[in-house]
Design a protein around this motif. Structure first.
Motif, mmCIF file in Angstrom:
data_model
loop_
_atom_site.group_PDB
_atom_site.id
_atom_site.type_symbol
_atom_site.label_atom_id
_atom_site.label_comp_id
_atom_site.label_asym_id
_atom_site.label_seq_id
_atom_site.Cartn_x
_atom_site.Cartn_y
_atom_site.Cartn_z
ATOM 1 N N MET A 154 -15.218 26.495 11.744
ATOM 2 C CA MET A 154 -15.290 27.665 10.880
ATOM 3 C C MET A 154 -16.354 27.469 9.813
ATOM 4 O O MET A 154 -16.528 26.361 9.290
ATOM 5 C CB MET A 154 -13.941 27.926 10.188
ATOM 6 N N LEU A 155 -17.043 28.554 9.491
ATOM 7 C CA LEU A 155 -17.986 28.604 8.382
ATOM 8 C C LEU A 155 -17.523 29.704 7.444
ATOM 9 O O LEU A 155 -17.400 30.863 7.848
ATOM 10 C CB LEU A 155 -19.402 28.894 8.880
ATOM 11 N N ILE A 156 -17.248 29.340 6.196
ATOM 12 C CA ILE A 156 -16.767 30.293 5.199
ATOM 13 C C ILE A 156 -17.784 30.349 4.067
ATOM 14 O O ILE A 156 -18.026 29.347 3.392
ATOM 15 C CB ILE A 156 -15.383 29.869 4.661
ATOM 16 N N ILE A 157 -18.413 31.511 3.864
ATOM 17 C CA ILE A 157 -19.441 31.690 2.841
ATOM 18 C C ILE A 157 -18.927 32.675 1.811
ATOM 19 O O ILE A 157 -18.535 33.805 2.157
ATOM 20 C CB ILE A 157 -20.758 32.195 3.456
ATOM 21 N N HIS A 158 -18.931 32.265 0.546
ATOM 22 C CA HIS A 158 -18.361 33.101 -0.510
ATOM 23 C C HIS A 158 -19.274 33.102 -1.726
ATOM 24 O O HIS A 158 -19.900 32.085 -2.041
ATOM 25 C CB HIS A 158 -16.982 32.563 -0.905
ATOM 26 N N GLY A 159 -19.348 34.232 -2.403
ATOM 27 C CA GLY A 159 -20.197 34.356 -3.576
ATOM 28 C C GLY A 159 -19.567 33.726 -4.807
ATOM 29 O O GLY A 159 -18.386 33.948 -5.097
ATOM 30 N N ALA A 160 -20.359 32.948 -5.550
ATOM 31 C CA ALA A 160 -19.857 32.309 -6.765
ATOM 32 C C ALA A 160 -19.511 33.343 -7.832
ATOM 33 O O ALA A 160 -18.664 33.088 -8.693
ATOM 34 C CB ALA A 160 -20.885 31.322 -7.298
ATOM 35 N N ASN A 161 -20.182 34.498 -7.798
ATOM 36 C CA ASN A 161 -19.936 35.557 -8.781
ATOM 37 C C ASN A 161 -19.102 36.699 -8.215
ATOM 38 O O ASN A 161 -19.141 37.822 -8.721
ATOM 39 C CB ASN A 161 -21.260 36.119 -9.312
ATOM 40 N N ASP A 162 -18.342 36.424 -7.165
ATOM 41 C CA ASP A 162 -17.525 37.462 -6.534
ATOM 42 C C ASP A 162 -16.399 37.858 -7.481
ATOM 43 O O ASP A 162 -15.510 37.048 -7.780
ATOM 44 C CB ASP A 162 -16.955 36.939 -5.214
ATOM 45 N N THR A 163 -16.432 39.079 -7.957
ATOM 46 C CA THR A 163 -15.401 39.555 -8.879
ATOM 47 C C THR A 163 -14.321 40.375 -8.175
ATOM 48 O O THR A 163 -13.356 40.796 -8.812
ATOM 49 C CB THR A 163 -16.034 40.405 -10.005
ATOM 50 N N MET A 164 -14.477 40.607 -6.878
ATOM 51 C CA MET A 164 -13.431 41.272 -6.101
ATOM 52 C C MET A 164 -12.444 40.249 -5.547
ATOM 53 O O MET A 164 -11.230 40.432 -5.626
ATOM 54 C CB MET A 164 -14.060 42.070 -4.950
ATOM 55 N N VAL A 165 -12.977 39.178 -4.964
ATOM 56 C CA VAL A 165 -12.169 38.082 -4.434
ATOM 57 C C VAL A 165 -12.699 36.801 -5.059
ATOM 58 O O VAL A 165 -13.703 36.248 -4.598
ATOM 59 C CB VAL A 165 -12.255 38.001 -2.899
ATOM 60 N N PRO A 166 -12.094 36.307 -6.125
ATOM 61 C CA PRO A 166 -12.601 35.117 -6.809
ATOM 62 C C PRO A 166 -12.738 33.944 -5.846
ATOM 63 O O PRO A 166 -11.880 33.725 -4.980
ATOM 64 C CB PRO A 166 -11.539 34.837 -7.881
ATOM 65 N N PRO A 167 -13.821 33.182 -5.952
ATOM 66 C CA PRO A 167 -14.089 32.122 -4.985
ATOM 67 C C PRO A 167 -13.072 30.993 -4.981
ATOM 68 O O PRO A 167 -12.893 30.323 -3.962
ATOM 69 C CB PRO A 167 -15.478 31.614 -5.390
ATOM 70 N N ASN A 168 -12.383 30.755 -6.105
ATOM 71 C CA ASN A 168 -11.451 29.626 -6.137
ATOM 72 C C ASN A 168 -10.300 29.812 -5.155
ATOM 73 O O ASN A 168 -9.808 28.839 -4.567
ATOM 74 C CB ASN A 168 -10.924 29.410 -7.562
ATOM 75 N N SER A 169 -9.858 31.051 -4.942
ATOM 76 C CA SER A 169 -8.770 31.287 -3.993
ATOM 77 C C SER A 169 -9.225 31.011 -2.563
ATOM 78 O O SER A 169 -8.498 30.386 -1.779
ATOM 79 C CB SER A 169 -8.260 32.721 -4.116
ATOM 80 N N THR A 170 -10.425 31.461 -2.215
ATOM 81 C CA THR A 170 -10.937 31.221 -0.869
ATOM 82 C C THR A 170 -11.236 29.747 -0.671
ATOM 83 O O THR A 170 -11.007 29.192 0.422
ATOM 84 C CB THR A 170 -12.201 32.059 -0.638
ATOM 85 N N ARG A 171 -11.737 29.086 -1.694
ATOM 86 C CA ARG A 171 -12.017 27.648 -1.615
ATOM 87 C C ARG A 171 -10.745 26.866 -1.327
ATOM 88 O O ARG A 171 -10.737 25.926 -0.521
ATOM 89 C CB ARG A 171 -12.657 27.165 -2.907
ATOM 90 N N ALA A 172 -9.650 27.252 -1.979
ATOM 91 C CA ALA A 172 -8.384 26.554 -1.780
ATOM 92 C C ALA A 172 -7.879 26.726 -0.354
ATOM 93 O O ALA A 172 -7.391 25.766 0.269
ATOM 94 C CB ALA A 172 -7.346 27.068 -2.781
ATOM 95 N N VAL A 173 -7.982 27.936 0.197
ATOM 96 C CA VAL A 173 -7.536 28.160 1.570
ATOM 97 C C VAL A 173 -8.425 27.391 2.538
ATOM 98 O O VAL A 173 -7.936 26.810 3.524
ATOM 99 C CB VAL A 173 -7.532 29.662 1.908
ATOM 100 N N ALA A 174 -9.732 27.344 2.282
ATOM 101 C CA ALA A 174 -10.640 26.582 3.141
ATOM 102 C C ALA A 174 -10.234 25.111 3.181
ATOM 103 O O ALA A 174 -10.262 24.472 4.243
ATOM 104 C CB ALA A 174 -12.073 26.729 2.651
ATOM 105 N N ALA A 175 -9.856 24.561 2.030
ATOM 106 C CA ALA A 175 -9.412 23.165 1.988
ATOM 107 C C ALA A 175 -8.133 22.967 2.798
ATOM 108 O O ALA A 175 -7.970 21.953 3.502
ATOM 109 C CB ALA A 175 -9.197 22.734 0.541
ATOM 110 N N THR A 176 -7.234 23.930 2.730
ATOM 111 C CA THR A 176 -5.996 23.847 3.507
ATOM 112 C C THR A 176 -6.278 23.912 5.000
ATOM 113 O O THR A 176 -5.673 23.174 5.799
ATOM 114 C CB THR A 176 -5.048 24.996 3.109
ATOM 115 N N LEU A 177 -7.185 24.767 5.404
ATOM 116 C CA LEU A 177 -7.545 24.876 6.815
ATOM 117 C C LEU A 177 -8.251 23.619 7.299
ATOM 118 O O LEU A 177 -8.082 23.194 8.451
ATOM 119 C CB LEU A 177 -8.447 26.094 7.029
#
Length: 403
Positions: free
Chosen positions: A325-348
């Motif tokens: 999997m490749l997960i690309i997320h914007g550091a300035n994403d104000t709709m979906v904050p990157p820390n939440s996606t980063r945490a799920v990526a670590a779990t996966l």
């Protein structure tokens, strides 16, 4: 009477003066909010996204619009107003130019993380303009001056093919010139928070690029709104995977090389579908069909739980045999904050035998691929390189992958 007329003229002049100053100030406010988003989540974060996404991706186009706006506005009267207008216009112009310049930081980050996560000798199917282990160069002018490009020469699109019984079950098919080789397949899932969106909105740059390079690309719609309650969109995603696998040969495609990419809510569906291959309860009416995929790309994805059920939470579906999997997320994403996606990526990543690569793009907002911008083209190249690596990889996790 003369005194009254004089006052009217002075008031009119002041209105003109303030109009130009206020116009320049409003433009500057947009630029400043884009450079330094004041809210990172919640309803105000959504407002920031709406105000800044376009400014962040096509600043040179907006610079031209700003220039025309200033040119057609009456010149200010008086030295103080003129100085104020010039300063505001100058700072706004510099800010827009800087937004364009800093878009190139995306490419460096993409390259660095791919090397770090996949190893210095990660393999790709090479293109003529691509050095081993590196992404191809993105033409600056194309990304800057052709941000509205929706078509690519040689790529045809067939709209609204039916993949299931619901009227939402439609796909657009992108295919390039004829080839003797079986094409790998990419299925794209749009965003929209499971309530709105369309298959011709995001991801068009990636779809056209891969189709031009020999892929068969599908952009799928799925059930939304009241009909989009979990698990319906996930069932639809698995249905389109089963449909293209069953019909791959008809379109000259390889049924063993199916990849999924999802934008925002579509990222949730892409990951969930990849981690629930063969779950018969999520495949009503096509329980025996193969819905496995060879790899996943997530762009600014929402990966949180939708309901209390396990199948609605990608983090709870983590498994050792997950595809890369490749997960690309914007550091300035104000709709979906990157820390939440980063945490799920670590779990996966934790149990997976294959790499789960998370890349946080500096200065990037949600929906960074809405336009064919410099950033969107850089991301498309990175996604293509990763997918080509996944097609030809040896073994599982790269030796020097960082957990």
């Amino acid at each position: 009477m003369r005194h009254w007329n004089h006052n009217v003229l002075v008031a009119a002049a002041e209105d003109v003066t303030m109009g130009m100053v206020v116009t320049a100030a409003i433009w500057l406010l947009f630029v400043m909010v884009t450079l330094w988003p004041p809210f990172r989540r919640g309803p105000f974060g959504a407002v920031v996204f709406v105000l800044t996404m376009t400014v962040n991706e096509i600043p040179v186009v907006l610079l031209a619009v700003f220039g025309v706006t200033i040119a057609v506005t009456d010149r200010p009267v008086g030295v103080p107003a003129t100085v104020a207008a010039v300063i505001l216009a100058g700072v706004t112009s510099i800010g827009l130019i800087w937004l364009q310049v800093r878009a190139h930081t995306a490419r460096a980050m993409l390259e660095a993380v791919l090397v770090k996560e996949l190893g210095t000798n990660w393999r790709t199917v090479q293109r003529s303009d691509q050095a081993p282990g590196q992404l191809p160069a993105v033409p600056w002018l194309r990304g800057i001056f052709l941000p509205f490009q929706r078509r690519t020469r040689g790529v045809g699109r067939v709209r609204n093919l039916t993949y299931g019984p619901d009227r939402a079950h439609r796909v657009d098919l992108y295919r390039g010139p004829s080839t003797d080789n079986l094409r790998p397949v990419l299925v794209h899932l749009h965003g929209g928070g499971f309530v709105q969106g369309g298959k011709s909105r995001e991801g068009v740059t990636l779809l056209n690029q891969l189709a031009a390079h020999g892929w068969l690309c599908l952009s799928a719609s799925y059930r939304l709104g009241a009909a989009g309650e979990h698990p319906n969109p996930l069932v639809d995603t698995k249905r389109v995977i089963a449909w293209i696998r069953a019909n791959a040969r008809e379109y000259g495609a390889d049924p063993s090389q199916i990849f999924v990419v999802g934008s925002s809510a579509g990222g949730h569906l892409a990951v969930s579908a990849a981690l629930t291959a063969g779950h018969t309860e999520l495949q009503p009416g096509f329980e025996a069909d193969d819905t496995s995929v060879a790899g996943v790309v997530v762009l600014y994805g929402y990966l949180g739980a939708r309901t209390a059920t396990r199948s609605s939470s990608p983090a709870l579906l983590a498994r050792p045999d997950a595809p890369p999997m490749l997960i690309i997320h914007g550091a300035n994403d104000t709709m979906v904050p990157p820390n939440s996606t980063r945490a799920v990526a670590a779990t996966l990543r934790s149990p997976s035998h294959c790499p789960v690569v998370f890349i946080e793009l500096p200065h990037s907002q949600h929906s960074f691929d809405f336009f064919a911008s410099v950033r969107a083209r850089s991301v498309a190249d990175a996604a293509e390189a990763f997918l080509n690596w996944a097609r030809t990889r040896d073994g599982d996790r790269a030796p020097d992958q960082v957990s």
